[in-house]
Enzyme design. Structure first.
Site, PDB file in Angstrom:
ATOM      1  N   LYS A 295     -10.839  -1.279  -1.400  1.00 56.27           N
ATOM      2  CA  LYS A 295     -10.523  -2.189  -0.298  1.00 56.27           C
ATOM      3  C   LYS A 295     -11.664  -2.044   0.720  1.00 56.27           C
ATOM      4  O   LYS A 295     -12.158  -0.927   0.899  1.00 56.27           O
ATOM      5  CB  LYS A 295      -9.190  -1.792   0.351  1.00 56.27           C
ATOM      6  CG  LYS A 295      -8.000  -1.856  -0.604  1.00 56.27           C
ATOM      7  CD  LYS A 295      -6.752  -1.245   0.048  1.00 56.27           C
ATOM      8  CE  LYS A 295      -5.619  -1.167  -0.945  1.00 56.27           C
ATOM      9  NZ  LYS A 295      -4.402  -0.521  -0.404  1.00 56.27           N
TER      10      LYS A 295
ATOM     11  N   THR B 136       1.391  10.194   3.692  1.00 56.47           N
ATOM     12  CA  THR B 136       0.287  10.960   3.093  1.00 56.47           C
ATOM     13  C   THR B 136      -1.019  10.771   3.849  1.00 56.47           C
ATOM     14  O   THR B 136      -1.960  11.539   3.648  1.00 56.47           O
ATOM     15  CB  THR B 136       0.085  10.528   1.629  1.00 56.47           C
ATOM     16  OG1 THR B 136       0.267   9.125   1.583  1.00 56.47           O
ATOM     17  CG2 THR B 136       1.065  11.208   0.711  1.00 56.47           C
TER      18      THR B 136
ATOM     19  N   LYS C  64      -9.247   5.248   6.103  1.00 56.64           N
ATOM     20  CA  LYS C  64      -7.944   4.827   5.595  1.00 56.64           C
ATOM     21  C   LYS C  64      -8.080   3.649   4.642  1.00 56.64           C
ATOM     22  O   LYS C  64      -8.753   2.659   4.964  1.00 56.64           O
ATOM     23  CB  LYS C  64      -7.018   4.450   6.757  1.00 56.64           C
ATOM     24  CG  LYS C  64      -6.473   5.646   7.485  1.00 56.64           C
ATOM     25  CD  LYS C  64      -5.394   5.224   8.473  1.00 56.64           C
ATOM     26  CE  LYS C  64      -4.874   6.413   9.232  1.00 56.64           C
ATOM     27  NZ  LYS C  64      -3.992   5.995  10.329  1.00 56.64           N
TER      28      LYS C  64
ATOM     29  N   SER D 258      -2.512   0.323  -4.398  1.00 55.23           N
ATOM     30  CA  SER D 258      -3.086   1.479  -3.678  1.00 55.23           C
ATOM     31  C   SER D 258      -4.430   1.869  -4.267  1.00 55.23           C
ATOM     32  O   SER D 258      -4.650   1.717  -5.466  1.00 55.23           O
ATOM     33  CB  SER D 258      -2.112   2.663  -3.819  1.00 55.23           C
ATOM     34  OG  SER D 258      -2.742   3.873  -3.448  1.00 55.23           O
ATOM     35  N   ALA D 259      -5.303   2.391  -3.425  1.00 49.20           N
ATOM     36  CA  ALA D 259      -6.604   2.875  -3.912  1.00 49.20           C
ATOM     37  C   ALA D 259      -6.489   4.259  -4.530  1.00 49.20           C
ATOM     38  O   ALA D 259      -7.449   4.763  -5.120  1.00 49.20           O
ATOM     39  CB  ALA D 259      -7.588   2.921  -2.742  1.00 49.20           C
TER      40      ALA D 259
ATOM     41  N   ASP E 266       0.876  -1.154   0.000  1.00 45.18           N
ATOM     42  CA  ASP E 266       0.000   0.000   0.000  1.00 45.18           C
ATOM     43  C   ASP E 266       0.930   1.225   0.000  1.00 45.18           C
ATOM     44  O   ASP E 266       2.089   1.121   0.410  1.00 45.18           O
ATOM     45  CB  ASP E 266      -0.869  -0.042   1.268  1.00 45.18           C
ATOM     46  CG  ASP E 266      -1.708   1.208   1.411  1.00 45.18           C
ATOM     47  OD1 ASP E 266      -2.356   1.595   0.433  1.00 45.18           O
ATOM     48  OD2 ASP E 266      -1.698   1.809   2.502  1.00 45.18           O
ATOM     49  N   LEU E 267       0.435   2.351  -0.457  1.00 48.64           N
ATOM     50  CA  LEU E 267       1.314   3.526  -0.540  1.00 48.64           C
ATOM     51  C   LEU E 267       1.085   4.488   0.633  1.00 48.64           C
ATOM     52  O   LEU E 267       1.986   4.727   1.453  1.00 48.64           O
ATOM     53  CB  LEU E 267       1.057   4.239  -1.883  1.00 48.64           C
ATOM     54  CG  LEU E 267       1.801   5.544  -2.131  1.00 48.64           C
ATOM     55  CD1 LEU E 267       3.312   5.314  -2.170  1.00 48.64           C
ATOM     56  CD2 LEU E 267       1.343   6.170  -3.463  1.00 48.64           C
ATOM     57  N   ASP E 268      -0.150   5.026   0.709  1.00 51.91           N
ATOM     58  CA  ASP E 268      -0.454   6.059   1.707  1.00 51.91           C
ATOM     59  C   ASP E 268      -0.363   5.494   3.124  1.00 51.91           C
ATOM     60  O   ASP E 268      -1.085   4.559   3.467  1.00 51.91           O
ATOM     61  CB  ASP E 268      -1.879   6.590   1.483  1.00 51.91           C
ATOM     62  CG  ASP E 268      -2.020   7.319   0.154  1.00 51.91           C
ATOM     63  OD1 ASP E 268      -1.131   8.120  -0.167  1.00 51.91           O
ATOM     64  OD2 ASP E 268      -3.011   7.086  -0.555  1.00 51.91           O
TER      65      ASP E 268
ATOM     66  N   GLU F  47       0.354  -3.142   4.782  1.00 53.84           N
ATOM     67  CA  GLU F  47      -0.839  -2.280   4.897  1.00 53.84           C
ATOM     68  C   GLU F  47      -0.896  -1.546   6.226  1.00 53.84           C
ATOM     69  O   GLU F  47      -0.549  -2.101   7.259  1.00 53.84           O
ATOM     70  CB  GLU F  47      -2.090  -3.154   4.812  1.00 53.84           C
ATOM     71  CG  GLU F  47      -2.810  -3.126   3.496  1.00 53.84           C
ATOM     72  CD  GLU F  47      -3.417  -1.779   3.134  1.00 53.84           C
ATOM     73  OE1 GLU F  47      -3.511  -0.890   3.993  1.00 53.84           O
ATOM     74  OE2 GLU F  47      -3.793  -1.604   1.973  1.00 53.84           O
ATOM     75  N   ASP F  48      -1.399  -0.311   6.192  1.00 49.44           N
ATOM     76  CA  ASP F  48      -1.591   0.440   7.448  1.00 49.44           C
ATOM     77  C   ASP F  48      -3.067   0.567   7.811  1.00 49.44           C
ATOM     78  O   ASP F  48      -3.382   1.161   8.842  1.00 49.44           O
ATOM     79  CB  ASP F  48      -1.004   1.857   7.344  1.00 49.44           C
ATOM     80  CG  ASP F  48      -1.808   2.745   6.416  1.00 49.44           C
ATOM     81  OD1 ASP F  48      -2.201   2.263   5.332  1.00 49.44           O
ATOM     82  OD2 ASP F  48      -2.067   3.915   6.771  1.00 49.44           O
TER      83      ASP F  48
HETATM   84  C1  BG6 Z   1      -5.869   5.374  -0.133  1.00 50.10           C
HETATM   85  C2  BG6 Z   1      -5.942   6.212   1.114  1.00 50.10           C
HETATM   86  O1  BG6 Z   1      -4.567   4.933  -0.341  1.00 50.10           O
HETATM   87  O2  BG6 Z   1      -6.280   6.132  -1.271  1.00 50.10           O
HETATM   88  C3  BG6 Z   1      -7.328   6.799   1.277  1.00 50.10           C
HETATM   89  O3  BG6 Z   1      -5.619   5.410   2.237  1.00 50.10           O
HETATM   90  C4  BG6 Z   1      -7.714   7.564   0.021  1.00 50.10           C
HETATM   91  O4  BG6 Z   1      -7.326   7.644   2.415  1.00 50.10           O
HETATM   92  C5  BG6 Z   1      -7.611   6.651  -1.186  1.00 50.10           C
HETATM   93  O5  BG6 Z   1      -9.052   8.066   0.130  1.00 50.10           O
HETATM   94  C6  BG6 Z   1      -7.937   7.380  -2.495  1.00 50.10           C
HETATM   95  O6  BG6 Z   1      -6.949   8.342  -2.734  1.00 50.10           O
HETATM   96  P1  BG6 Z   1      -7.050   9.511  -3.780  1.00 50.10           P
HETATM   97  O7  BG6 Z   1      -5.657  10.097  -3.762  1.00 50.10           O
HETATM   98  O8  BG6 Z   1      -7.371   8.895  -5.112  1.00 50.10           O
HETATM   99  O9  BG6 Z   1      -8.105  10.450  -3.315  1.00 50.10           O
HETATM  100 MG    MG Z   2      -2.777   3.203   3.536  1.00 52.04          MG
END
Ligand code: BG6
Ligand code: MG
Length: 222
Positions: free
Chosen positions: A145, A16, A44, A114-115, A8-10, A169-170
């Site tokens: 997710k 972030t 999250k 990542s989402a 996962d990234l964020d 994952e966090d």
């Molecule tokens: C996930 C984050 O990685 O991405 C979420 O944990 C976030 O908090 C989701 O809503 C979507 O991200 P973005 O940048 O497309 O708004």
């Molecule tokens: Mg995350």
């Protein structure tokens, strides 16, 4: 045998998650309600529009049109992008670069799952795009997710079967996604929040892959 590590990234590779929180909190305040870090925990890992729905529910706001929701999500995203545009390579979390280099030396494939639709911008800003064999993000799947789709796509992209993948994952929703994909999962962060993860680490500083892999093997079938 571990063939790939899917990240996962964020909140895992870069902090972030804090910027997402600040932008959602600002939106909530503009809409007239307070939004705590504890409320934010449920957002999250969840996609942008699904996060907005959770935020509106927390504020008791109902009946907005799709157009209104779209405008609110865009507003939040423009604040968020303002934060991430300031990011530099110094924003990669401690220990991440060393950990990725341990994996690459062992020929373990690496991918992002990542989402976020902002993943390419973040990876470019912090300069780590070249360390991944594949990047699967919010542009590739609309299934948020805990749906396992993002990790199944990442595993397919690096051609490693799900049982041979380890996810980092966090978020509780991300841990569920990994388990539903039939993968082992290392929770990164608070063990209380990440109870369902196979193993939990506080972060990557001082983490040795060989030690972690032995821990994962010992917890298999948990
Ligand atoms: C996930 C984050 O990685 O991405 C979420 O944990 C976030 O908090 C989701 O809503 C979507 O991200 P973005 O940048 O497309 O708004
Ligand atoms: Mg995350």
């Amino acid at each position: 045998m571990t063939g790939a590590c899917l990240f996962d990234l964020d909140g895992v590779l870069v902090d972030t998650a804090t910027y997402h929180y600040l932008a959602w909190k600002r939106l909530a305040e503009e809409l007239g309600f307070a939004f705590s870090e504890r409320d934010n925990e449920r957002l999250k890992g969840v996609s942008r529009m699904a996060s907005l729905d959770l935020l509106l529910a927390a504020g008791g706001i109902e009946g907005l049109s799709d157009g209104d929701k779209q405008r609110l999500a865009e507003k939040k995203n423009s604040w968020y992008v303002g934060y991430i545009k300031q990011m530099t390579p110094a924003d990669v979390l401690p220990g991440v670069l060393d950990f990725l280099s341990q994996l690459r030396k062992r020929r373990i494939r690496t991918a992002i799952g990542s989402a976020s639709k902002n993943a390419p911008l973040i990876l470019e800003r912090v300069g780590i795009a070249a360390l991944f064999d594949a990047v699967i993000d919010g542009r590739h799947t609309a299934k948020a997710k805990p749906d396992p789709d993002v990790f199944l796509l990442a595993a397919a992209a690096v051609r490693v079967p799900p049982p041979d993948c380890v996810v980092f994952e966090d978020a509780a929703a991300g841990v569920e996604a990994a388990l539903q994909a039939g993968m082992r999962c290392v929770g990164v962060g608070d063990a209380g929040v990440l109870q369902r993860a196979t193993v939990v680490i506080p972060g990557f500083a001082q983490v040795k892959w060989d030690v972690l892999e032995r821990q994962l093997a010992g917890r298999e079938g948990k």
